[in-house]
Design a protein around this motif. Structure first.
Motif, PDB file in Angstrom:
ATOM      1  N   GLY B  85       0.970  -1.444   0.172  1.00  0.00           N
ATOM      2  CA  GLY B  85      -0.075  -0.052  -0.073  1.00  0.00           C
ATOM      3  C   GLY B  85       0.781   1.267  -0.223  1.00  0.00           C
ATOM      4  O   GLY B  85       1.890   1.356   0.846  1.00  0.00           O
ATOM      5  N   ILE B  86       0.630   2.068  -1.006  1.00  0.00           N
ATOM      6  CA  ILE B  86       1.477   3.299  -1.084  1.00  0.00           C
ATOM      7  C   ILE B  86       0.544   4.629  -0.896  1.00  0.00           C
ATOM      8  O   ILE B  86      -0.479   4.898  -1.276  1.00  0.00           O
ATOM      9  N   CYS B  87       0.847   5.213   0.092  1.00  0.00           N
ATOM     10  CA  CYS B  87       0.453   6.575   0.531  1.00  0.00           C
ATOM     11  C   CYS B  87      -0.988   6.126   0.914  1.00  0.00           C
ATOM     12  O   CYS B  87      -1.021   5.668   2.057  1.00  0.00           O
ATOM     13  N   ASN B  88      -1.947   6.673   0.217  1.00  0.00           N
ATOM     14  CA  ASN B  88      -3.471   6.309   0.623  1.00  0.00           C
ATOM     15  C   ASN B  88      -3.568   4.749   0.722  1.00  0.00           C
ATOM     16  O   ASN B  88      -4.506   4.425   1.604  1.00  0.00           O
ATOM     17  N   GLY B  89      -2.794   4.045  -0.206  1.00  0.00           N
ATOM     18  CA  GLY B  89      -3.022   2.608   0.114  1.00  0.00           C
ATOM     19  C   GLY B  89      -2.481   2.081   1.781  1.00  0.00           C
ATOM     20  O   GLY B  89      -3.131   1.312   1.959  1.00  0.00           O
ATOM     21  N   PHE B  90      -1.483   2.883   2.137  1.00  0.00           N
ATOM     22  CA  PHE B  90      -1.088   2.430   3.309  1.00  0.00           C
ATOM     23  C   PHE B  90      -1.990   2.881   4.431  1.00  0.00           C
ATOM     24  O   PHE B  90      -2.430   1.982   5.130  1.00  0.00           O
ATOM     25  N   GLN B  91      -2.699   4.005   3.975  1.00  0.00           N
ATOM     26  CA  GLN B  91      -3.944   4.230   5.138  1.00  0.00           C
ATOM     27  C   GLN B  91      -4.937   3.544   5.105  1.00  0.00           C
ATOM     28  O   GLN B  91      -5.321   2.915   6.218  1.00  0.00           O
ATOM     29  N   VAL B  92      -5.232   2.929   3.967  1.00  0.00           N
ATOM     30  CA  VAL B  92      -6.277   1.940   3.763  1.00  0.00           C
ATOM     31  C   VAL B  92      -5.954   0.516   4.439  1.00  0.00           C
ATOM     32  O   VAL B  92      -6.748  -0.105   5.222  1.00  0.00           O
ATOM     33  N   LEU B  93      -4.812   0.200   4.414  1.00  0.00           N
ATOM     34  CA  LEU B  93      -4.191  -0.922   5.096  1.00  0.00           C
ATOM     35  C   LEU B  93      -4.346  -1.008   6.509  1.00  0.00           C
ATOM     36  O   LEU B  93      -4.593  -1.804   7.105  1.00  0.00           O
ATOM     37  N   THR B  94      -3.922   0.288   7.080  1.00  0.00           N
ATOM     38  CA  THR B  94      -3.957   0.377   8.512  1.00  0.00           C
ATOM     39  C   THR B  94      -5.617   0.385   9.110  1.00  0.00           C
ATOM     40  O   THR B  94      -5.865  -0.241   9.877  1.00  0.00           O
ATOM     41  N   GLU B  95      -6.364   1.279   8.215  1.00  0.00           N
ATOM     42  CA  GLU B  95      -7.714   0.846   8.689  1.00  0.00           C
ATOM     43  C   GLU B  95      -8.346  -0.138   8.399  1.00  0.00           C
ATOM     44  O   GLU B  95      -9.161  -0.679   9.208  1.00  0.00           O
ATOM     45  N   ALA B  96      -7.934  -1.127   7.400  1.00  0.00           N
ATOM     46  CA  ALA B  96      -8.479  -2.468   7.272  1.00  0.00           C
ATOM     47  C   ALA B  96      -7.871  -3.480   8.450  1.00  0.00           C
ATOM     48  O   ALA B  96      -8.152  -4.540   8.565  1.00  0.00           O
ATOM     49  N   GLY B  97      -6.855  -2.870   9.094  1.00  0.00           N
ATOM     50  CA  GLY B  97      -6.194  -3.742  10.189  1.00  0.00           C
ATOM     51  C   GLY B  97      -5.049  -4.721   9.644  1.00  0.00           C
ATOM     52  O   GLY B  97      -4.713  -5.694  10.310  1.00  0.00           O
ATOM     53  N   LEU B  98      -4.881  -4.513   8.348  1.00  0.00           N
ATOM     54  CA  LEU B  98      -3.751  -5.408   7.796  1.00  0.00           C
ATOM     55  C   LEU B  98      -2.498  -4.932   8.173  1.00  0.00           C
ATOM     56  O   LEU B  98      -1.303  -5.790   8.275  1.00  0.00           O
ATOM     57  N   LEU B  99      -2.199  -3.702   8.778  1.00  0.00           N
ATOM     58  CA  LEU B  99      -1.187  -3.458   9.281  1.00  0.00           C
ATOM     59  C   LEU B  99      -1.474  -2.432  10.501  1.00  0.00           C
ATOM     60  O   LEU B  99      -2.493  -1.984  10.475  1.00  0.00           O
ATOM     61  N   PRO B 100      -0.601  -2.379  11.489  1.00  0.00           N
ATOM     62  CA  PRO B 100      -1.004  -1.843  12.861  1.00  0.00           C
ATOM     63  C   PRO B 100      -0.778  -0.266  12.779  1.00  0.00           C
ATOM     64  O   PRO B 100      -0.056   0.071  12.029  1.00  0.00           O
ATOM     65  N   GLY B 101      -1.292   0.137  13.611  1.00  0.00           N
ATOM     66  CA  GLY B 101      -1.227   1.862  13.595  1.00  0.00           C
ATOM     67  C   GLY B 101      -2.036   2.525  12.932  1.00  0.00           C
ATOM     68  O   GLY B 101      -3.168   2.039  12.469  1.00  0.00           O
ATOM     69  N   ALA B 102      -2.070   4.092  12.850  1.00  0.00           N
ATOM     70  CA  ALA B 102      -2.787   4.819  12.104  1.00  0.00           C
ATOM     71  C   ALA B 102      -1.854   5.840  11.354  1.00  0.00           C
ATOM     72  O   ALA B 102      -0.882   6.572  11.914  1.00  0.00           O
ATOM     73  N   LEU B 103      -2.481   6.839  10.420  1.00  0.00           N
ATOM     74  CA  LEU B 103      -1.934   7.977   9.983  1.00  0.00           C
ATOM     75  C   LEU B 103      -2.711   9.133  10.242  1.00  0.00           C
ATOM     76  O   LEU B 103      -3.965   9.223   9.702  1.00  0.00           O
ATOM     77  N   GLN B 104      -2.026   9.994  10.939  1.00  0.00           N
ATOM     78  CA  GLN B 104      -2.682  11.266  11.451  1.00  0.00           C
ATOM     79  C   GLN B 104      -2.484  12.369  10.465  1.00  0.00           C
ATOM     80  O   GLN B 104      -1.388  12.246   9.660  1.00  0.00           O
TER      81      GLN B 104
END
Lengths: 91, 234
Positions: B85-104
């Motif tokens: 997940g690149i940029c917005n894709g990273f944000q999607v992966l964290t929201e989906a719980g596939l990666l930990p944490g969050a982007l503020q």
């Protein structure tokens, strides 16, 4: 049988304590510049109002909490407060 | 034998053709995968590119995580398939719980669009394998919400398991521990804020993203052979 009562809910979403809040900090820093002194601990958040169907207030709160926790808030960084504010607005 | 990438497109995604162009420049193949799809078959890796999925309404990625394709992405990841997940894709992966944490929101509340120096911290992920740890790459960032945050226990785990894959040399956005990219426990799901596909041609000012995309193509091919291997003979 489908629930027949309609309720109005308010969900407030706030960043959890300890999570930095650049928006709140920026607002706080701006206030003295227009003469509004002494304001501190500003935290920015979001508020959502919606209506839903439920059998009673407790069921409305339960469903509203699911909406808040599964969609409206990100539990990693945010807390949600759910309030049943009253019956749905007629019309 | 070319690696075949699925590039997931949500309403509001806008970096899908950049990603395809970079993959094809390295001899890979890539198709667009619409977010309403419920199956992703025939791909060796999936890319969730940048943009503003579902308008970034509510929070970046908050609506995209409910797109039909996300269940298929989760199954693909659980099977060991490489997912980046690149940029917005990273944000999607964290929201989906596939990666930990969050982007503020970025510290300083500025939208940041500029090349930054990124240090590869671990060569053990589908996006960095074969890249020497310590390598510094010049890759653009382009985000308002790239400030990575997580609780202390998660950060300690990410560090001890060497799952911080990329760090900013000079932290531009306030990310905890200068984190620019992380991977999951299986090291096959990677999220990063910088855009390697935008550093894939000298005309774009940098070719430093190519080593990452090349690593992903290699991981994709290996993943295909692993997932399609015949049963072992007893």
């Amino acid at each position: 049988m489908a629930p027949t009562q309609r309720f109005t809910l308010l969900v407030e979403v706030q960043l959890r304590a300890g999570i930095s809040d650049p928006q709140g900090a920026t607002i706080e820093r701006a206030l003295p510049g227009i003469g509004l002194d002494g304001v501190s601990r500003v935290r920015a958040g979001k508020a959502f109002r919606f209506e839903l169907s439920a059998d009673d207030e407790a069921a409305a709160l339960l469903l509203g909490t699911q909406v808040a926790e599964r969609v409206l808030a990100n539990p990693v960084i945010e807390d949600a407060t759910v309030t049943v504010t009253g019956p749905a607005v007629a019309g | 034998m070319a690696a075949r990438m699925g590039v997931v497109v949500f309403p509001g995604t806008n970096c899908e053709y950049d990603a395809i162009r970079a993959v094809e420049a390295l001899g890979g193949e890539a198709d667009l995968v619409w977010h309403g799809t419920t199956e992703v078959t025939g791909y060796d890796a999936l890319v969730l590119p940048g943009g503003f999925a579902h308008g970034d309404y509510l929070r970046p990625g908050a609506i995209a995580r409910f797109s039909p394709v996300m269940a298929a992405v989760a199954r693909f990841a659980a099977d060991g398939g490489p997912v980046v997940g690149i940029c917005n894709g990273f944000q999607v992966l964290t929201e989906a719980g596939l990666l930990p944490g969050a982007l503020q929101k970025n510290r300083g509340l500025r939208f940041l669009c500029m090349p930054v120096a990124i240090r590869v911290e671990s060569a053990d992920s589908v996006l960095t394998e074969g890249v020497v740890a310590g390598t510094v790459l010049s890759i653009p960032i382009n985000h308002f919400e790239g400030n990575y945050t997580c609780d202390e226990a998660t950060l300690a785990q990410l560090r001890s398991e060497r799952r911080v894959v990329l760090r900013y040399v000079d932290n531009p956005n306030g990310s905890v521990d200068g984190i620019a990219g992380i991977c999951n426990e299986g090291r096959n799901v990677v999220g990063l804020m910088p855009h390697p596909e935008r550093a894939s041609d000298a005309l774009l000012g940098s070719v430093d993203g190519l080593v990452l995309i090349e690593a992903l193509l290699g991981a994709a091919l290996r993943s295909r052979s692993l997932r399609c291997a015949p049963p072992a003979v007893a």
